[in-house]
Motif scaffolding. Structure first.
Motif, PDB file in Angstrom:
ATOM      1  N   LYS A   1      -6.341 -55.600  69.908  1.00 36.83           N
ATOM      2  CA  LYS A   1      -5.082 -56.126  69.367  1.00 36.83           C
ATOM      3  C   LYS A   1      -4.281 -56.844  70.470  1.00 36.83           C
ATOM      4  O   LYS A   1      -3.781 -57.953  70.278  1.00 36.83           O
ATOM      5  N   MET A   2      -4.213 -56.177  71.628  1.00 36.63           N
ATOM      6  CA  MET A   2      -3.462 -56.769  72.752  1.00 36.63           C
ATOM      7  C   MET A   2      -4.099 -58.083  73.199  1.00 36.63           C
ATOM      8  O   MET A   2      -3.405 -59.085  73.425  1.00 36.63           O
ATOM      9  N   LEU A   3      -5.450 -58.111  73.269  1.00 40.94           N
ATOM     10  CA  LEU A   3      -6.120 -59.348  73.688  1.00 40.94           C
ATOM     11  C   LEU A   3      -5.869 -60.463  72.673  1.00 40.94           C
ATOM     12  O   LEU A   3      -5.645 -61.618  73.043  1.00 40.94           O
ATOM     13  N   SER A   4      -5.868 -60.082  71.395  1.00 43.63           N
ATOM     14  CA  SER A   4      -5.633 -61.067  70.347  1.00 43.63           C
ATOM     15  C   SER A   4      -4.210 -61.638  70.449  1.00 43.63           C
ATOM     16  O   SER A   4      -4.000 -62.854  70.339  1.00 43.63           O
ATOM     17  N   ILE A   5      -3.243 -60.748  70.689  1.00 44.58           N
ATOM     18  CA  ILE A   5      -1.843 -61.208  70.833  1.00 44.58           C
ATOM     19  C   ILE A   5      -1.714 -62.125  72.052  1.00 44.58           C
ATOM     20  O   ILE A   5      -1.113 -63.200  71.982  1.00 44.58           O
ATOM     21  N   MET A   6      -2.329 -61.698  73.165  1.00 45.86           N
ATOM     22  CA  MET A   6      -2.257 -62.526  74.381  1.00 45.86           C
ATOM     23  C   MET A   6      -2.897 -63.901  74.129  1.00 45.86           C
ATOM     24  O   MET A   6      -2.393 -64.933  74.579  1.00 45.86           O
ATOM     25  N   GLY A   7      -4.016 -63.906  73.376  1.00 48.56           N
ATOM     26  CA  GLY A   7      -4.691 -65.165  73.048  1.00 48.56           C
ATOM     27  C   GLY A   7      -3.803 -66.066  72.215  1.00 48.56           C
ATOM     28  O   GLY A   7      -3.717 -67.276  72.459  1.00 48.56           O
TER      29      GLY A   7
END
Ligand SMILES: NC(=O)c1ccc[n+]([C@@H]2O[C@H](COP(=O)([O-])OP(=O)(O)OC[C@H]3O[C@@H](n4cnc5c(N)ncnc54)[C@H](OP(=O)(O)O)[C@@H]3O)[C@@H](O)[C@H]2O)c1
Length: 285
Positions: A230-236
């Motif tokens: 989820k965090m990687l997706s938000i950062m992306g």
């Protein structure tokens, strides 16, 4: 193998180059389809026939496929949905249909273990499934290698001194070294028993992604840093980084799906893969 000619598509890639090299070492004549022949020549050296071309160009495919006994596909799509479809589905379909028309003896392809109707929940896995289906329905003899995670993927998670463990990766995976896999692909061309089969290519030991990363990190001195999908997706999304968004989707897929399928048939026909993760790390040092 004398006089047998195999075309490798994706022969400059991380997982295609060792296959081209192994085929050549075992006495096959190897032709490469390359977008950039100079790059291919520099990477692989002498002794390969190189045909310039892109898999989008059916005329170039036809030229590359003329006169070969087999073709091995090792392409990579993404990160956009359209590009997964283009590389993992449409390119496979066009190669298979052209190979059938030209009477090529077999098409082999690198797929992945988490490719099935049930698991087609990402652009990559559904495109690979469509590619596999197009290959099977083309009527050309085929072998599909449904490989587990390659040990060679581990360095791709490293940035600087940190290695990202993305998501809650609970499944034990049989990490495979490309050297073992390349030997298995080359062997597959030396027996008719591998035709029209999906073969699961699993390495000798199973480790969760976290445990495999710990082993790799111990050898290389990096630190494993967990991050949620989820965090990687938000950062992306915040940084418009499509690679991160696509990786988050990919790693969510692997949170959900562990290995099923049995490597027994592949191991019986092609020899048991032997290289352990620790041996691979030692060799890399
Ligand atoms: N990593 C794993 O653990 C794992 C496990 C199972 C399956 N796989 C699958 O293995 C496949 C190959 O991965 P990889 O890491 O070897 O990929 P890679 O290093 O990116 O190699 C891709 C190859 O495809 C060629 N290519 C790309 N677009 C092309 C085009 N339009 N026409 C002709 N050639 C083109 C590239 O040539 P250029 O030199 O011209 O760029 C390169 O040789 C992927 O589909 C991946 O999903 C990976």
């Amino acid at each position: 193998m004398e006089n047998k000619k195999i075309l490798v598509i994706g022969g400059t890639g991380m997982l295609g180059k060792p296959v081209a090299q192994q085929l050549k070492a075992e006495g096959f004549n190897v032709r490469l389809l390359a977008r950039n022949p100079d790059k291919a020549q520099k990477l692989l050296g002498d002794g390969y026939e190189i045909v310039k071309g892109d898999v989008d160009n059916v005329a170039a495919l036809r030229t590359a496929l003329t006169g070969v006994d087999g073709v091995h596909i090792s392409l990579k799509g993404g990160p956009s949905e359209a590009d997964f479809d283009r590389m993992d589905h449409l390119a496979t379909r066009d190669i298979a249909q052209t190979a059938k028309e030209l009477g090529v003896g077999r098409v082999t392809i690198l797929s992945a273990y988490a490719v099935s109707e049930e698991k087609a929940d990402t652009p990559e896995s559904s495109s690979k499934l469509k590619g596999e289906a197009a290959l099977k329905s083309s009527g050309v003899p085929y072998t599909i290698f449904r490989a587990s995670w390659f040990m060679e993927s581990l360095p791709m998670f490293v940035q600087g001194k940190s290695m990202s463990l993305i998501g809650d990766q609970i499944h034990a995976l049989h990490w495979i070294a490309v050297e073992d896999y390349a030997r298995m692909v080359s062997k597959s061309y030396q027996t008719g028993e591998t035709l029209n089969k999906e073969l699961y290519i699993f390495g000798p030991e199973a480790y969760t992604m976290g445990d495999a990363m710990k082993i790799y990190a111990d050898y290389t001195g990096v630190k494993v840093s967990p991050i949620s999908t989820k965090m990687l997706s938000i950062m992306g999304a915040l940084t418009f980084n499509t690679e991160w968004k696509s990786t988050a989707v990919l790693m969510k897929h692997y949170e959900n799906w562990g290995e099923d399928g049995s490597p027994d048939e592949a191991n019986r026909l092609l020899g048991v893969p032997k290289i352990t993760l620790k041996e691979w790390c030692e060799k890399k040092e």
